[in-house]
Design an enzyme around this catalytic site. Structure first.
Site, short mmCIF file in Angstrom:
data_model
loop_
_atom_site.label_atom_id
_atom_site.label_comp_id
_atom_site.label_asym_id
_atom_site.label_seq_id
_atom_site.Cartn_x
_atom_site.Cartn_y
_atom_site.Cartn_z
N ASP A 1 -8.87 4.44 -3.19
CA ASP A 1 -8.83 4.48 -4.64
C ASP A 1 -7.41 4.39 -5.19
OD1 ASP A 1 -10.18 4.72 -7.05
OD2 ASP A 1 -9.85 6.87 -7.17
N GLU A 2 -7.25 3.65 -6.27
CA GLU A 2 -6.06 3.68 -7.13
C GLU A 2 -4.74 3.42 -6.40
OE1 GLU A 2 -7.53 6.56 -10.75
OE2 GLU A 2 -6.42 7.49 -9.11
N VAL A 3 -4.65 2.28 -5.74
CA VAL A 3 -3.36 1.82 -5.22
C VAL A 3 -2.72 0.97 -6.31
CG1 VAL A 3 -2.23 0.38 -3.49
CG2 VAL A 3 -4.09 1.91 -2.82
#
EC number: 3.2.1.52
Length: 852
Positions: free
Chosen positions: A520-522
Site C-alpha cells: 500500500d501507498e508507495v
C-alpha cells in the site's frame, strides 16, 4: 598530599553534580500544561484553520524563554511561520514537528501562560485534528525528551457543510420505532431460518452436558461448559443420574456444510447438529446470544431460554476484522478480548497489521533489532536506538501505545486462543512501503555489526541504500520509509521474517494459510536515484522504469511465500499494473499475477476519486477479492461530522448504518453521501464496472478494519469498534437481504427501513446489554440523543431503543442519576442538556441544543 586529595574529591563532586544537572533539568516539564484551541476555520478565506496552544506553568519555578525546543505530533501540515511570532514551527518527519521560541517568547512564571498561534493547512472538523504528544528537549541535553503535563482542548463549534447537529440526529431517529422484545429474532447475526416453537428451556444445575473424551465435538462442548456454567454459578452434570432429564449435546450430521449448524431448543433438551467443529462452535455462539442479556450481568440459579428451531450457515467464508497495532500498540489482553467479541458474532479471520512506519510489534528472534529498536518510540533525531514519537506517544520511551511488542510466546498464545475460537490469524508484514520501523531497525543492526568489523554480515539484511538520493514523501509525510526492492538483502530479510513467522505457527500447532505483505501507498519518485536500482536495471532488460520494480518485488516475494506452502495476500496495489490513460496514472488488474491465486484486500472505493469500482475490476478479472471498503467498513473513521466525535474522516464518515447498509455485490446502490456526509452526485458511477456473475464468485468475503493512528487506548479501540462490528457481522454472516436485491427503489427503501428498525432494536435491547458484561464488559459507543425544539419544548430520541435518556436544566452535564426523559422538556434559562445511558450507567456525549 591531603590538599590534592581534597581537590580530587571536590572535582569528583563537581562532576557528579554536573552530571546530575544534565540528567535532571532545573524545570520539570510535567509542570507545563497545554491547551489546544481551534480558533477559526477558513482563515483568510483559505481552506485552512487558525489554531492556538496555550502553555501554562503549573509549577513553582519559572519556565525559561529560551534554551529549549518543544516537539509534538500533528497529522496535518503546519505553516512554519506562527501568527503570534513568538515561536517558529518546523516539520521534522512523518507527523513530528518542533516548536522553537523566538526572541519575543517570554518566560513563563508560576501560574502564568503563553499563547502561540499557528496556521494548520486544513480546517478543523473534530477533536482528532489537533496537535498532540507535546514534550520538551533542553538545548544542553538534546538526546532526552520530557513529556509535558495535562493536555486539554477547548470545545469548538465550527460552522461547516455537513455538520451533524442534535436536530439532525433527531430527524434521523424519528422513524425508529420501539419493537417489543418478544417480536425480535433472538439469535444474532440473523440466521438463515429462525422459528420460535413455544415454551422455554430452563437452564440450571440439573442440566447434563453429555460427551465422551473421544467425542468429535469434545473441545466445543468443553468450551460451552466453561462459558455458560458461570451464568448459573454451578457445574453442569455430565451424566443422567439423579433424575436429570434435561441435556445439552452436539451431534454429528454429515449433510451440513463445514460452517453450518442446526440449533434446536426444546423444553427438555438443547441439540446442536454440525459436521465440523466450526459448525458446532457457531451453534454454541447462537445459543449464547439466545440467552437473555441480563444473564451475563450476574449468576442466576435458573435462566429461561426461548425454544427455537434454527438452521444457519454463513454467506461468506471469509469474515474478517483487521487491527493495526503498528501505529499504536494494543496489549495482549485486549487482543484476546477482541477475539472474544469476534467469535461471539461469528467472524473467523483476525488480520493483524503487525508492522508499519511507526512500530514493529512482533518478535523475530533472528533479527532482534526489529523489536529492540523498531518497537520503541521516544525522542530521537537519528532513530539509531528507537523510533521518534508518533501519534502523540510523547518524548519518553516508557509509554503504552508507542512502545510495545508481542514476544514470541505472546504471539503463540494469541494463535492458540484464536484457533480455539475457530479464528484464523493472518499476519501482515508491511512492504515495501510503510516500512520505516524495519528500515531503521536494520540500519541499527548494520551499525552494530560494522563496529564489530563484520561488513558482510552487516549488509545481509539492509533495506535501504545509504547512497540512494531519491526524494519522496509518503501519504503520511515520511521521507525515508520505503524498502529498496532492488537490494538482494531485502529478500534475505523477507525470507528470514517468513521463516520465523512460520515457525511460530508450527510451534502453536495452528495452520497458516497466507501472509499479507502489504503493498500500500508507495509514493512517486521512490528508487529513482538508487544505485541498486540502476544496477538491477542494467542486468534486467524487463525493468524499464521504477514502476516495473513493483512486479519484480512481488514476483520474488510470492515465490518465497509459495516455497512455504502458503499463498500471498496484500492490499489492492499488489495486484495492479500501473499504466496511464490520456496521460494520467491509471491502474488495471495485473494479468501476470492472476494465475498465482493472490488474495487482494481492496480498501479504495473512495467516492469521487475515480476508483469506486476497483474491487469489482479485480474480482471480474479473476482475483480472489476481500472487500475492505473505506466507505463502509473502516471503523477508525469518525461516526459523523461533529467536533466531539473522534476519528479520521478522509475516506468517509462511518456510523453503524454504513456497514449494515453495505451491499457487497452492488455497493453503488446504497451509496447516498460523499466523504463529507453530503448528498452524492450519482453521476460518478456512470461508466464504472459492475460486478459480473463470474466476479461474484471471486468475492471471497468482507473485512472491517480499525487503523491505529488515533486509537490510543483500549477504551478508544472498543468505542470505535462497537457496536459498528455488529452491523458488519450481520452483512458478513447473514444471507443477502431482500432490500438489497429489490429493483424497485421505493419498495427497497421500505424493506430496508423495516430491517433497519429491527436491527437497531436487537442491538439496543439485546446485544448492547450483553456487551456491557460479556468478557468483563466492553466500552462500546453510546450514541448521543437527537434533540429538536417544537412548540417551545425540547423533544429527544435515541438511535438504539433500550437506552435511557436523561437530562438536566441547571447547566450541568447529565449523569446516571439525572432525571429520566419521558416527555417534552420546557426551555429554561440555564438551557437543557441530554445524554443517553446504557444499562451499566455509561453515558454518551452531551446533546446541547441551541437555546432560542
Amino acid at each position: 598530599m591531603r590538599y590534592y586529595l581534597i581537590v580530587i574529591l571536590m572535582a569528583v563532586a563537581f562532576v557528579k553534580v554536573a552530571a546530575k544537572t544534565m540528567e535532571e533539568p532545573q524545570f520539570n516539564a510535567h509542570d507545563l500544561s497545554i491547551v489546544w484551541e481551534p480558533v477559526q476555520n477558513d482563515y483568510k478565506n483559505h481552506q485552512q484553520s487558525l489554531n492556538a496552544i496555550t502553555i501554562t506553568n503549573n509549577g513553582k519555578k519559572t519556565f525559561p524563554a529560551s534554551g529549549w525546543k518543544m516537539y509534538f505530533n500533528s497529522a496535518r501540515l503546519i505553516v512554519p511561520a506562527t501568527v503570534s511570532g513568538n515561536a517558529k514551527i518546523d516539520f521534522v518527519n512523518g507527523d513530528l514537528f518542533s516548536l522553537t521560541p523566538t526572541s519575543t517568547f517570554t518566560e513563563i512564571k508560576p501560574g502564568q501562560s503563553v499563547r502561540v498561534e499557528f496556521i494548520d493547512d486544513e480546517p478543523v472538523v473534530n477533536i482528532t485534528d489537533g496537535p498532540e504528544g507535546f514534550y520538551v528537549v533542553w538545548d544542553n541535553q538534546p538526546d532526552k525528551g520530557y513529556n509535558t503535563g495535562m493536555f486539554t482542548l477547548k470545545p469548538f463549534k465550527p460552522n461547516y457543510a455537513g455538520l451533524v447537529t442534535p436536530a439532525i440526529i433527531y430527524d434521523q431517529n424519528k422513524n425508529i420505532q420501539d419493537v417489543p422484545e418478544t417480536q425480535l429474532t433472538k439469535v444474532f447475526p440473523t440466521p438463515v431460518s429462525y422459528k420460535e416453537t413455544g415454551g422455554v428451556f430452563n437452564l440450571n444445575k440439573d442440566v447434563a452436558v453429555i460427551f465422551s473424551p473421544e467425542d468429535k465435538f469434545a473441545k466445543e462442548l468443553e468450551l460451552l461448559k466453561s462459558t455458560i456454567e458461570p451464568l448459573i454459578g454451578s457445574k453442569f452434570k455430565t451424566d443422567l443420574k439423579g433424575g436429570s432429564v434435561k441435556m445439552i449435546n452436539i451431534l454429528y450430521d454429515g449433510r451440513l456444510d463445514s460452517e453450518a449448524y442446526r440449533l434446536t431448543v426444546n423444553p427438555g433438551n438443547i441439540t446442536i447438529l454440525a459436521s465440523t467443529g466450526a459448525g458446532a462452535f457457531y451453534g454454541i455462539q447462537s445459543l449464547k446470544t439466545l440467552i437473555p442479556a441480563s444473564a451475563w450481568a450476574h449468576p442466576q440459579k435458573e435462566i429461561e431460554i426461548t425454544c427455537v428451531d434454527v438452521k444457519d450457515a454463513p454467506r461468506f467464508p471469509y469474515r474478517a476484522f483487521m487491527i493495526d497495532v503498528g501505529r499504536n500498540f494494543q496489549p495482549k489482553s485486549e487482543i484476546l478480548k477482541v477475539l472474544d467479541v469476534m467469535a461471539l458474532y461469528k467472524l473467523n479471520v483476525f488480520h493483524m497489521h503487525l508492522t508499519d512506519d511507526e512500530g514493529w510489534r512482533i518478535e523475530i528472534p533472528s533479527l532482534p533489532e526489529l523489536t529492540d529498536v523498531g518497537a520503541k518510540r521516544g525522542h530521537t533525531l537519528d532513530a539509531k536506538h528507537n523510533l521518534p514519537p508518533s501519534h502523540g506517544s510523547g518524548g519518553e520511551i516508557e509509554n503504552k501505545t508507542g512502545t510495545g511488542f508481542y514476544t514470541r510466546a505472546d504471539f503463540i498464545e494469541i494463535l492458540k486462543y484464536a484457533d480455539k475460537l475457530h479464528i484464523q490469524v493472518v499476519p501482515e508484514i508491511e512492504s515495501p512501503g510503510h516500512a520505516r520501523s524495519a528500515i531503521k531497525a536494520m540500519n541499527a543492526r548494520y551499525n552494530r555489526l560494522m563496529a564489530e568489523g563484520k561488513k558482510e554480515d552487516a549488509e545481509r539484511y539492509l533495506l535501504y541504500d545509504p547512497n540512494d538520493q531519491s526524494q519522496y514523501s509518503s501519504n503520511q509525510y515520511w521521507t525515508d520509509n520505503i524498502m529498496d526492492v532492488s537490494l538482494p538483502s531485502t529478500y534475505n530479510f523477507v525470507e528470514t521474517v517468513i521463516n520465523d513467522v512460520v515457525g511460530m505457527y508450527k510451534d502453536a500447532n495452528v495452520p497458516l494459510k497466507t501472509i499479507n505483505f502489504g503493498g500500500d501507498e508507495v509514493p512517486a519518485h521512490v528508487w529513482e536515484k538508487s544505485p541498486a536500482y540502476l544496477a538491477l536495471k542494467a542486468t534486467h532488460p524487463e525493468i524499464k522504469n521504477t514502476g516495473d520494480l513493483w512486479y519484480y518485488f512481488y514476483g520474488r516475494v510470492n515465490q518465497l511465500v509459495k516455497a512455504k506452502g502458503l499463498y500471498l495476500s496484500g492490499w489492492e496495489e499488489m495486484t495492479l499494473r500501473k499504466t496511464a490513460l490520456d496521460g494520467q496514472p491509471f491502474y488495471v488488474p495485473n494479468p501476470d499475477f492472476m494465475p498465482e491465486h493472490l488474495q487482494a484486500e481492496v480498501w479504495n472505493n473512495s467516492l469521487g476519486d475515480g476508483n469506486e469500482d476497483l474491487a469489482y475490476k479485480l474480482a471480474n478479472a479473476g482475483y480472489k477479492t476481500v472487500l475492505t471498503c473505506v466507505t463502509n467498513l473502516y471503523f477508525d473513521m469518525a461516526h459523523y461530522k461533529s467536533f466531539d466525535e473522534p476519528g479520521y474522516y478522509w475516506g468517509a464518515f462511518v456510523d453503524i448504518d454504513k456497514p449494515f447498509s453495505f451491499i457487497p455485490f452492488d455497493y453503488f446502490k446504497n451509496s447516498t453521501v460523499d466523504r463529507n456526509g453530503l448528498p452524492i452526485n450519482r453521476n460518478i458511477f456512470i461508466g464504472k464496472q459492475r460486478l459480473t456473475d463470474y466476479g461474484k464468485t471471486n468475492i471471497y468475503g468482507l473485512q472491517s478494519a480499525v487503523w491505529g493512528e488515533n486509537i490510543k487506548s483500549t477504551q478508544r479501540l472498543e468505542y470505535m469498534l462497537l457496536p459498528r462490528l455488529l452491523g458488519f457481522a450481520e452483512r458478513a454472516w447473514s444471507q443477502d437481504p431482500d432490500w438489497a436485491t429489490e429493483k424497485n427503489t421505493a419498495k427497497s427503501d421500505s424493506l430496508y427501513q423495516i430491517a433497519w428498525v429491527k436491527f437497531l432494536n436487537v442491538v439496543g435491547k439485546r446485544e448492547l446489554p450483553r456487551l456491557s458484561y460479556y468478557a468483563d464488559g466492553y466500552n462500546y459507543r453510546v450514541p448521543k440523543p437527537g434533540v429538536v425544539l417544537q412548540d417551545g419544548k425540547y423533544l429527544a430520541n435515541e438511535q438504539f431503543p433500550g437506552l435511557t435518556i436523561r437530562y438536566t436544566t441547571d447547566g450541568k452535564d447529565p449523569d446516571a442519576k439525572s432525571k429520566i426523559y419521558n416527555d417534552a422538556v420546557t426551555i429554561t434559562s440555564n438551557g437543557v442538556k441530554f445524554r443517553a445511558f446504557d444499562n451499566k450507567g455509561r453515558g454518551s456525549n452531551v446533546s446541547e441544543p441551541v437555546t432560542p
